[in-house]
Write a protein that holds these residues in place. Structure first.
Motif, short mmCIF file in Angstrom:
data_model
loop_
_atom_site.label_atom_id
_atom_site.label_comp_id
_atom_site.label_asym_id
_atom_site.label_seq_id
_atom_site.Cartn_x
_atom_site.Cartn_y
_atom_site.Cartn_z
N GLU A 44 3.81 1.91 -5.96
CA GLU A 44 4.23 0.52 -5.77
C GLU A 44 4.59 0.27 -4.30
OE1 GLU A 44 7.22 -2.84 -7.73
OE2 GLU A 44 7.72 -0.72 -7.96
N ALA A 45 5.25 1.26 -3.69
CA ALA A 45 5.58 1.13 -2.26
C ALA A 45 4.30 0.99 -1.43
CB ALA A 45 6.37 2.36 -1.80
N LEU A 46 3.30 1.82 -1.73
CA LEU A 46 2.04 1.78 -0.99
C LEU A 46 1.35 0.43 -1.14
CD1 LEU A 46 -0.05 3.34 0.69
CD2 LEU A 46 -1.13 4.04 -1.47
N LYS A 47 1.42 -0.14 -2.32
CA LYS A 47 0.79 -1.44 -2.57
C LYS A 47 1.32 -2.51 -1.60
CE LYS A 47 1.06 -5.16 -5.98
NZ LYS A 47 1.63 -5.56 -7.30
N TYR A 48 2.62 -2.58 -1.46
CA TYR A 48 3.21 -3.62 -0.60
C TYR A 48 3.05 -3.29 0.89
CZ TYR A 48 5.17 -6.04 -4.61
OH TYR A 48 5.31 -6.75 -5.79
N LEU A 49 3.14 -2.02 1.24
CA LEU A 49 2.96 -1.63 2.64
C LEU A 49 1.53 -1.91 3.11
CD1 LEU A 49 4.95 1.74 2.55
CD2 LEU A 49 5.69 -0.38 3.65
N GLU A 50 0.56 -1.64 2.24
CA GLU A 50 -0.84 -1.94 2.58
C GLU A 50 -1.08 -3.45 2.65
OE1 GLU A 50 -3.09 0.26 -0.35
OE2 GLU A 50 -3.52 1.86 1.11
N MET A 51 -0.45 -4.19 1.75
CA MET A 51 -0.55 -5.65 1.79
C MET A 51 -0.04 -6.19 3.12
SD MET A 51 0.70 -6.73 -2.06
CE MET A 51 1.04 -8.44 -1.57
N ALA A 52 1.07 -5.63 3.59
CA ALA A 52 1.66 -6.06 4.86
C ALA A 52 0.72 -5.76 6.01
CB ALA A 52 3.00 -5.37 5.07
N GLU A 53 0.13 -4.57 6.01
CA GLU A 53 -0.78 -4.18 7.09
C GLU A 53 -2.04 -5.02 7.09
OE1 GLU A 53 -1.26 -2.08 10.53
OE2 GLU A 53 0.47 -2.08 9.18
N ALA A 84 -2.21 -8.12 5.96
CA ALA A 84 -1.84 -9.49 6.34
C ALA A 84 -1.69 -9.63 7.85
CB ALA A 84 -0.53 -9.89 5.65
N ASP A 85 -1.18 -8.56 8.50
CA ASP A 85 -0.95 -8.63 9.95
C ASP A 85 -1.04 -7.22 10.54
OD1 ASP A 85 -0.29 -9.34 12.49
OD2 ASP A 85 1.71 -10.08 12.04
N PRO A 86 -2.25 -6.75 10.86
CA PRO A 86 -2.44 -5.38 11.33
C PRO A 86 -1.59 -5.05 12.56
CG PRO A 86 -4.56 -6.41 10.83
CD PRO A 86 -3.52 -7.49 10.74
#
Length: 324
Positions: free
Chosen positions: A241-250, A252-254
């Motif tokens: 679950e942590a990876l899901k949101y961290l990847e979403m953040a990256e 959205a804005d690399p």
């Protein structure tokens, strides 16, 4: 008698000519006023064109009219709009001028403007990160928390108010111990989720949820015991679950935040994907730019320690690189 009549006749002709000139002047001044700022119109209806024998008066009138309009236009174009407090604040934030930003907003706090208030709360948080004095750290965090509470009360639909309320709720709890952080955990996540709902493109809120998930996935047995004593169903999460949101953040804005790289690396290590972990941690460690912030420097140090602890870099080679 004949000479007198002749002179009278000449005076009448001159009078009629003057009437025509005056009439022309009247009509064209009206036209100039009607089509002000249009140079082509002034040319078209110029008194110089309408009068075959322009007098000094017609020349002066035309020049004065053109000069008056030109000065007016020039004065308007020379006016420079003063940047707003918000614009100045965003400019200072973009170049990491944290102290100047804090002072600007503290001196221009508008208790009725949620946009100004959440920016001031963010500045308080950044000031807390800058200082090593534990008392000042605490003062800045609590100052920011009080400000962002007002901002959220003013506008419950502002994603940034929810985001910074959640951040400062957790940061202030750090000063009160693990138990308080766990007590606030559900509320913290609730506000981060609301921030993402209001702005699905905000990478910081996505990172914050990912970080929250990582912390509870990585919780020690002692912390889990405290959480169980507080909640019948204590907060929990997984590395997935942590990876899901961290990847979403990256996505959205690399490259928006070094700590996102650090926690992506840490999360990939827990999931056994060593090469991906090394890539993100190395990227964070090797980040370079002028005017790097203390927060970014701490992220680089954490990336380095993680690489070193998991033997993903050679300490000897590291020393050689630093020497060169």
């Amino acid at each position: 008698m004949a000479a007198t009549m002749e002179n009278l006749y000449r005076m009448l002709k001159l009078f009629k000519s003057s009437q025509k000139i005056a009439s022309c002047l009247h009509r064209n001044i009206a036209r100039v006023k009607l089509f002000r700022n249009q140079w082509s119109t002034i040319q078209k209806y110029s008194i110089l064109k309408l009068s075959s024998k322009p007098s000094a008066l017609t020349s002066i009138t035309t020049v004065c009219a053109v000069s008056w309009f030109t000065k007016k236009d020039g004065a308007e174009s020379d006016v420079v709009k003063e940047p707003s407090v918000m614009e100045k604040a965003d400019e200072l934030y973009s170049v990491n001028e944290t102290i100047a930003l804090y002072n600007l907003l503290k001196n221009n706090v508008d208790e009725t403007d949620d946009e100004i208030l959440w920016r001031f709360a963010r500045a308080c948080c950044d000031m807390s990160k800058m200082t090593k004095n534990i008392i000042r750290k605490k003062e800045y965090m609590y100052e920011g928390f009080e400000v962002v509470k007002k901002a959220l009360k003013l506008n419950d639909n502002n994603f940034a108010c929810h985001k910074w309320f959640a951040i400062l709720l957790d940061k202030t709890a750090e000063f009160e111990g693990t138990k308080k952080r766990i007590e606030n955990a559900y509320l913290v996540k609730e506000h981060f989720v609301r921030a993402v709902e209001l702005n699905p493109k905000d990478a910081t809120s996505m990172y914050s949820i990912g970080h929250w998930c990582y912390l509870f996935a990585d919780m020690s047995w002692y912390t889990k015991k405290i959480a169980s004593a507080i909640f019948s169903t204590p907060p929990s999460s997984t590395y997935e679950e942590a990876l899901k949101y961290l990847e979403m953040a990256e996505k959205a804005d690399p490259d928006f935040y070094l700590w996102n790289h650090v926690y992506l690396g840490k999360t990939y290590l827990h999931l056994g994907e060593v090469e991906k972990a090394k890539w993100y941690l190395t990227r964070a460690r090797e980040f370079k730019r002028q005017n790097i912030s203390l927060d970014e420097h701490e992220a680089q140090m954490e990336a380095f320690r993680t690489l070193l602890n998991h033997k993903l870099i050679d300490p000897k080679q590291q020393k050689k690189e630093e020497a060169t």
